[in-house]
Design an enzyme around this catalytic site. Structure first.
Site, PDB file in Angstrom:
ATOM      1  N   SER A 187      69.069  89.930  -8.251  1.00  0.00           N
ATOM      2  CA  SER A 187      69.301  88.556  -7.806  1.00  0.00           C
ATOM      3  C   SER A 187      68.116  87.669  -8.139  1.00  0.00           C
ATOM      4  O   SER A 187      66.958  88.112  -8.106  1.00  0.00           O
ATOM      5  CB  SER A 187      69.504  88.564  -6.293  1.00  0.00           C
ATOM      6  OG  SER A 187      69.474  87.241  -5.809  1.00  0.00           O
ATOM      7  N   TYR A 199      66.768  89.635   1.820  1.00  0.00           N
ATOM      8  CA  TYR A 199      67.747  89.926   0.769  1.00  0.00           C
ATOM      9  C   TYR A 199      67.035  90.086  -0.575  1.00  0.00           C
ATOM     10  O   TYR A 199      67.227  91.075  -1.287  1.00  0.00           O
ATOM     11  CB  TYR A 199      68.786  88.801   0.703  1.00  0.00           C
ATOM     12  CG  TYR A 199      69.699  88.905  -0.490  1.00  0.00           C
ATOM     13  CD1 TYR A 199      70.588  89.966  -0.617  1.00  0.00           C
ATOM     14  CD2 TYR A 199      69.670  87.946  -1.504  1.00  0.00           C
ATOM     15  CE1 TYR A 199      71.413  90.069  -1.725  1.00  0.00           C
ATOM     16  CE2 TYR A 199      70.491  88.036  -2.598  1.00  0.00           C
ATOM     17  CZ  TYR A 199      71.366  89.102  -2.722  1.00  0.00           C
ATOM     18  OH  TYR A 199      72.176  89.198  -3.825  1.00  0.00           O
ATOM     19  N   LYS A 216      66.438  93.612  -2.938  1.00  0.00           N
ATOM     20  CA  LYS A 216      66.837  93.752  -4.346  1.00  0.00           C
ATOM     21  C   LYS A 216      65.629  94.100  -5.216  1.00  0.00           C
ATOM     22  O   LYS A 216      65.722  94.901  -6.144  1.00  0.00           O
ATOM     23  CB  LYS A 216      67.482  92.449  -4.831  1.00  0.00           C
ATOM     24  CG  LYS A 216      68.865  92.204  -4.256  1.00  0.00           C
ATOM     25  CD  LYS A 216      69.871  93.151  -4.872  1.00  0.00           C
ATOM     26  CE  LYS A 216      71.291  92.877  -4.417  1.00  0.00           C
ATOM     27  NZ  LYS A 216      72.268  93.781  -5.035  1.00  0.00           N
TER      28      LYS A 216
HETATM   29  C1  UD1 Z   1      71.582  83.063  -2.348  1.00  0.00           C
HETATM   30  C2  UD1 Z   1      70.688  83.884  -3.246  1.00  0.00           C
HETATM   31  C3  UD1 Z   1      71.504  84.491  -4.316  1.00  0.00           C
HETATM   32  C4  UD1 Z   1      72.588  85.290  -3.711  1.00  0.00           C
HETATM   33  C5  UD1 Z   1      73.419  84.405  -2.827  1.00  0.00           C
HETATM   34  C6  UD1 Z   1      74.445  85.232  -2.107  1.00  0.00           C
HETATM   35  C7  UD1 Z   1      68.501  82.824  -3.142  1.00  0.00           C
HETATM   36  C8  UD1 Z   1      67.595  81.887  -3.789  1.00  0.00           C
HETATM   37  N1  UD1 Z   1      69.674  83.023  -3.794  1.00  0.00           N
HETATM   38  O1  UD1 Z   1      72.026  81.975  -3.032  1.00  0.00           O
HETATM   39  O2  UD1 Z   1      70.703  85.344  -5.101  1.00  0.00           O
HETATM   40  O3  UD1 Z   1      73.363  85.872  -4.694  1.00  0.00           O
HETATM   41  O4  UD1 Z   1      72.608  83.805  -1.846  1.00  0.00           O
HETATM   42  O5  UD1 Z   1      74.545  84.884  -0.790  1.00  0.00           O
HETATM   43  O6  UD1 Z   1      68.197  83.377  -2.127  1.00  0.00           O
HETATM   44  N2  UD1 Z   1      74.560  75.024   0.916  1.00  0.00           N
HETATM   45  C9  UD1 Z   1      74.882  73.957   1.746  1.00  0.00           C
HETATM   46  N3  UD1 Z   1      75.934  74.112   2.615  1.00  0.00           N
HETATM   47  C10 UD1 Z   1      76.664  75.261   2.693  1.00  0.00           C
HETATM   48  C11 UD1 Z   1      76.327  76.341   1.840  1.00  0.00           C
HETATM   49  C12 UD1 Z   1      75.263  76.190   0.961  1.00  0.00           C
HETATM   50  O7  UD1 Z   1      74.257  72.905   1.704  1.00  0.00           O
HETATM   51  O8  UD1 Z   1      77.587  75.324   3.521  1.00  0.00           O
HETATM   52  C13 UD1 Z   1      73.457  74.858  -0.041  1.00  0.00           C
HETATM   53  C14 UD1 Z   1      72.300  75.803   0.183  1.00  0.00           C
HETATM   54  O9  UD1 Z   1      71.371  75.291   1.104  1.00  0.00           O
HETATM   55  C15 UD1 Z   1      71.755  75.924  -1.243  1.00  0.00           C
HETATM   56  C16 UD1 Z   1      73.008  75.819  -2.113  1.00  0.00           C
HETATM   57  O10 UD1 Z   1      73.974  75.172  -1.310  1.00  0.00           O
HETATM   58  O11 UD1 Z   1      70.923  74.835  -1.553  1.00  0.00           O
HETATM   59  C17 UD1 Z   1      73.564  77.153  -2.541  1.00  0.00           C
HETATM   60  O12 UD1 Z   1      73.675  77.996  -1.389  1.00  0.00           O
HETATM   61  P1  UD1 Z   1      74.514  79.349  -1.427  1.00  0.00           P
HETATM   62  O13 UD1 Z   1      75.786  79.126  -2.144  1.00  0.00           O
HETATM   63  O14 UD1 Z   1      74.564  79.883  -0.042  1.00  0.00           O
HETATM   64  O15 UD1 Z   1      73.644  80.326  -2.348  1.00  0.00           O
HETATM   65  P2  UD1 Z   1      72.074  80.595  -2.328  1.00  0.00           P
HETATM   66  O16 UD1 Z   1      71.572  80.686  -0.940  1.00  0.00           O
HETATM   67  O17 UD1 Z   1      71.404  79.649  -3.268  1.00  0.00           O
END
Ligand code: UD1
Length: 327
Positions: free
Chosen positions: A119, A143, A147
């Protein structure tokens, strides 16, 4: 030459099941091991499913020998960052310790090669939000640490004469099978595209934007979103590379450019034909501001060529699947 088979752990999950589709289409012999804790039996298309856990060494050893497995694609893991912050030992058990057990079985059974789901979370907060494979790994959540420790075990085992491997550091995987056969069905989803599609279709309330004060162009988090179909193809490229004798390596798997939360919501809104309802909220624990891949190395090493580098296409396939789930 005897055709040997591939063990896919976590093949009933979101990414594993999409890779499985491509393996089966390529005529590979595959057996899937999945404990169905988050995966779905009906996502396993074209292969035998063994229900169990990768930490169960007796079961894994039986599968490796019984199916003459020479290649393992290891997806089985827990993957939710906030959950890993709240319950780190669960992540070290499911991701790190279970991988250790699996690797021991692989070594003992003479498995030749492994493709491992790593990841981008191993990078933590790289300078400028851009990660190259040689950027020092510095995870900021359990997490990512779980990994990274698995990557180290693979590296050390390969150096000791164990299986050669390709570790793929996934950036933000999104979208669903363009043919609509399978998709992301995870209950209690947290990933942005999935949550946005659920919000668009009224399956949940307004989406929470986690943080609007990041040092990014619009204040929301920036990520490198890669279509699951392109990610799946990278695994087949990795397989070809390893079979041709390629050396063990660790590669980023992303498109090399990022989009903000607001840009993703706009794409889902365009696919849906109406804006996604959202509310601005504080930052979420464990989130970096920006994380984008430097992706030259996977293209040169594996010859990987993405086909769906298009936020609107990702949104359309994700939304189509979400509609299908609604029946
Ligand atoms: C993270 C991991 C990634 C993993 C994935 C699986 C990191 C940097 N990356 O991705 O390797 O495969 O989780 O869970 O740790 N967001 C919102 N509202 C929401 C959901 C998300 O604003 O309801 C925002 C988050 O704050 C982030 C972006 O959307 O900025 C992406 O979030 P998300 O889809 O959860 O993935 P990551 O946390 O980036």
């Amino acid at each position: 030459m005897t055709r040997r088979s591939i063990l896919v752990t976590g093949g009933a999950g979101y990414i594993g099941s999409h890779v499985l589709l491509q393996l089966v289409a390529a005529g590979e012999r595959v057996v899937v091991l999945d404990d169905l804790s988050t995966g779905f039996a009906d996502a396993v298309l074209g292969a035998e499913l063994s229900v169990g856990n990768v930490a169960d060494q007796a079961l894994v050893a039986r599968l490796l020998r019984g199916h003459e497995v020479d290649t393992v694609l290891h997806f089985a893991a827990r993957t939710i960052v906030p959950e890993s912050v709240a319950d780190p030992l669960r992540y070290y058990a499911n991701n790190t310790c279970a991988t250790r057990n699996l690797l021991e079985c692989c070594r003992d059974a003479g498995v030749a090669q492994i493709v491992f789901s790593s990841s981008a979370a191993v990078y933590g907060t790289p300078p400028g939000g851009i990660a190259r494979e040689d950027t020092p790994a510095a995870p900021i959540n359990p997490y990512g640490s779980s990994k990274l420790m698995s990557e180290w075990m693979l590296r050390d085992l390969a150096a000791a004469g164990g299986p050669r491997y390709v570790a793929l550091r996934y950036f933000n995987v999104a979208g669903c099978d363009p043919a609509g056969r399978i998709g992301q069905s995870t209950a209690h989803a947290t990933l942005l595209f999935k949550v946005a599609c659920e919000a668009a279709l009224g399956k949940r309330g307004a989406l929470s934007i986690f943080g609007t004060d990041y040092p990014t162009p619009d204040g929301t988090g920036v990520r490198d979103y890669i279509h699951v179909d392109d990610l799946a193809r990278a695994h087949l490229d990795a397989l070809r590379y390893l079979r041709a004798g390629g050396a063990s390596t660790t590669l980023n798997c992303g498109y090399g450019h990022g989009y903000s939360v607001r840009e993703v919501l706009a794409a889902v809104g365009r696919a849906h034909g109406a804006p996604v309802r959202c509310v601005e909220c504080p930052r979420r624990a464990g989130d970096p501001a920006s994380l984008v891949a430097e992706s030259a190395q996977i293209r040169t090493t594996l010859g990987w060529r993405p086909r769906h580098d298009d936020l609107d296409f990702i949104a359309r396939t994700a939304l189509a699947w979400e509609k299908k789930l609604s029946g």
